[in-house]
Design an enzyme around this catalytic site. Structure first.
Site, PDB file in Angstrom:
ATOM      1  N   ASN A 139       0.846  -1.190   0.000  1.00 48.54           N
ATOM      2  CA  ASN A 139       0.000   0.000   0.000  1.00 48.54           C
ATOM      3  C   ASN A 139       0.885   1.246   0.000  1.00 48.54           C
ATOM      4  O   ASN A 139       1.934   1.273   0.645  1.00 48.54           O
ATOM      5  CB  ASN A 139      -0.899   0.003   1.237  1.00 48.54           C
ATOM      6  CG  ASN A 139      -1.759   1.254   1.322  1.00 48.54           C
ATOM      7  OD1 ASN A 139      -2.783   1.357   0.654  1.00 48.54           O
ATOM      8  ND2 ASN A 139      -1.339   2.204   2.139  1.00 48.54           N
ATOM      9  N   ASP A 250      -3.890  19.915   9.958  1.00 49.42           N
ATOM     10  CA  ASP A 250      -4.439  19.061   8.909  1.00 49.42           C
ATOM     11  C   ASP A 250      -4.821  19.896   7.692  1.00 49.42           C
ATOM     12  O   ASP A 250      -4.507  21.084   7.603  1.00 49.42           O
ATOM     13  CB  ASP A 250      -5.623  18.237   9.427  1.00 49.42           C
ATOM     14  CG  ASP A 250      -6.809  19.096   9.865  1.00 49.42           C
ATOM     15  OD1 ASP A 250      -7.007  20.195   9.302  1.00 49.42           O
ATOM     16  OD2 ASP A 250      -7.562  18.653  10.753  1.00 49.42           O
TER      17      ASP A 250
END
Length: 440
Positions: A139, A250
């Site tokens: 991944n 974020d």
């Protein structure tokens, strides 16, 4: 298709500027990147204080023009199709036996120019490194990585594919083999920011986007890494170690909460000669484009099954994540609301969506606001969905830990049953070439 060649393309197009003065990677380089975010050129820093031999680049795909250039397409629709096709038809990269990067004699993360971005963050934080994690498959994904020791990061793991791989390995009593790739072609970054189904490796997606040019080398821990990367860190996510993570910023430019998160131990570091690292400021345009573009493609693909879609944008103000604007060519009543529902289905983190007619330029928020002001009525055109899963990045969520929230859709398309002229924007006939008029 490596980072250096891409930067040469930007330079040839007049989209690269250079800073030769010494600049600190703590606050100074991020500040310059932030101030120029979304305004045109990428910025190459040739002299990083206290890190001789390293260079840094910022804003490499902070505009859609640069993203189209990186993908070799001419418009957003071509990019959507290319990206969705790459996810549906990944191409396994070719594995080679030679690794051109140089292994450093010691592992010391303080010797790498890991940026420090914001005043309340606890220390240097790597936001632009792609983490390759090995489990049932490889991944590739983005994660915040905060330096906590000379050979350790704490990693933010959200409950997605690497989180599942980590827990599967942990249940078997194993650390998770990983590599961190720092400085790579934007097509690889876009693939790594995408979300194909579990089991579909983003390496194959990247290779398809890169026209089969991706080559990988398998490290000693079993993780295959791109041979064209600028910096590669080899290591493991430790199965039995945690550390406080945060407060870090974020995509919404707000501080996330502090959590106990897993620890990454780095065992080897490899670099190109005079490597170029990528500085990515959380919440800036580049972060929004990389994070949201694949979701934009999914919205476009879903909406076109229920309406004639002209354009889709995940907006800058919504972090490229929480807000969407969709333009459609409406032919029957109800298509606007169908488009709203399709958008929410395609991108579950979406919080608000506005649907407008195809005469509205969705890149001009004044025009979008005009459409809401003239074509929307709250008692008829507002869609509210309560108590649904949204995004953990939404600080206003009912329960931010799971993203529980209320979603809203605004159907700002003109009604077809009323006189069309009432909803037209008045235009002045263009009988002259306005660009030829000289103002003295």
């Amino acid at each position: 298709m490596d980072l250096s060649n891409y930067l040469n393309e930007l330079r040839g197009a007049g989209l690269l500027k250079v800073v030769n003065s010494p600049m600190a990677v703590e606050f100074d380089i991020p500040l310059i990147a932030h101030r120029f975010s979304g305004l045109g050129p990428a910025i190459l820093f040739n002299n990083i204080k206290d890190h001789p031999g390293f260079r840094a680049v910022a804003n490499i795909v902070d505009t859609r023009v640069k993203l189209m250039m990186a993908l070799g397409v001419s418009n957003a629709e071509e990019a959507y199709i290319k990206l969705l096709n790459a996810e549906a038809n990944p191409l396994e990269p070719r594995e080679v036996n030679d690794f051109p990067l140089i292994r450093l004699s010691e592992v010391d993360l303080s010797k790498l120019p890991v940026p420090r971005f914001f005043e309340r963050e606890p220390g240097p934080c790597l936001t632009s490194g792609v983490v390759l994690g090995l489990g049932d498959y490889v991944n590739a994904s983005f994660h915040r990585l905060t330096v906590i020791d000379r050979d350790k990061f704490v990693i933010r793991l959200v409950p997605r594919h690497l989180y599942r791989i980590f827990n599967d390995n942990k249940a078997k009593g194993r650390d998770t083999p990983i590599a961190i790739v720092w400085g790579i072609h934007p097509a690889f970054l876009l693939a790594s920011a995408s979300s194909p189904p579990y089991g579909v490796s983003e390496l194959g997606v990247a290779n398809r986007l890169m026209n089969g040019e991706l080559r990988v080398f398998r490290l000693s821990n079993g993780v295959p890494v791109p041979v064209d990367a600028e910096v590669v860190m080899e290591g493991f996510i430790l199965k039995d170690a945690e550390h406080d993570e945060g407060p870090c910023v974020d995509v919404m430019s707000t501080y996330d909460v502090v959590r106990r998160q897993p620890v990454v131990k780095i065992t080897s570091i490899y670099v190109k000669p005079n490597p170029i690292v990528h500085v990515l400021v959380a919440g800036d345009a580049e972060n929004s484009i990389l994070m949201g573009f694949e979701k934009e493609a999914r919205i476009w693909n879903a909406v076109r099954t229920v309406a004639d879609v002209k354009a889709v944008r995940l907006t800058r103000g919504g972090g490229g994540w929480l807000h969407a604007i969709v333009a459609i060519r409406k032919t029957i009543e109800g298509e606007g609301k169908n488009a709203i529902l399709a958008a929410f289905s395609a991108h579950p983190s979406l919080k608000h969506v506005v649907v407008v007619d195809d005469d509205v330029n969705i890149d001009d928020l004044n025009e979008v606001e005009w459409a809401i002001a003239t074509r929307f009525r709250a008692d008829e055109d507002l869609v509210i969905i309560e108590g649904v899963r949204g995004s953990s990045l939404d600080p206003a969520a009912i329960d931010q830990s799971i993203g529980l929230t209320t979603k809203m859709g605004i159907d700002a398309t003109r009604p077809l049953s009323k006189e069309a002229w009432r909803f037209e924007r008045a235009k002045i006939p263009e009988r002259i070439n306005i660009n030829e008029i000289k103002l003295e």
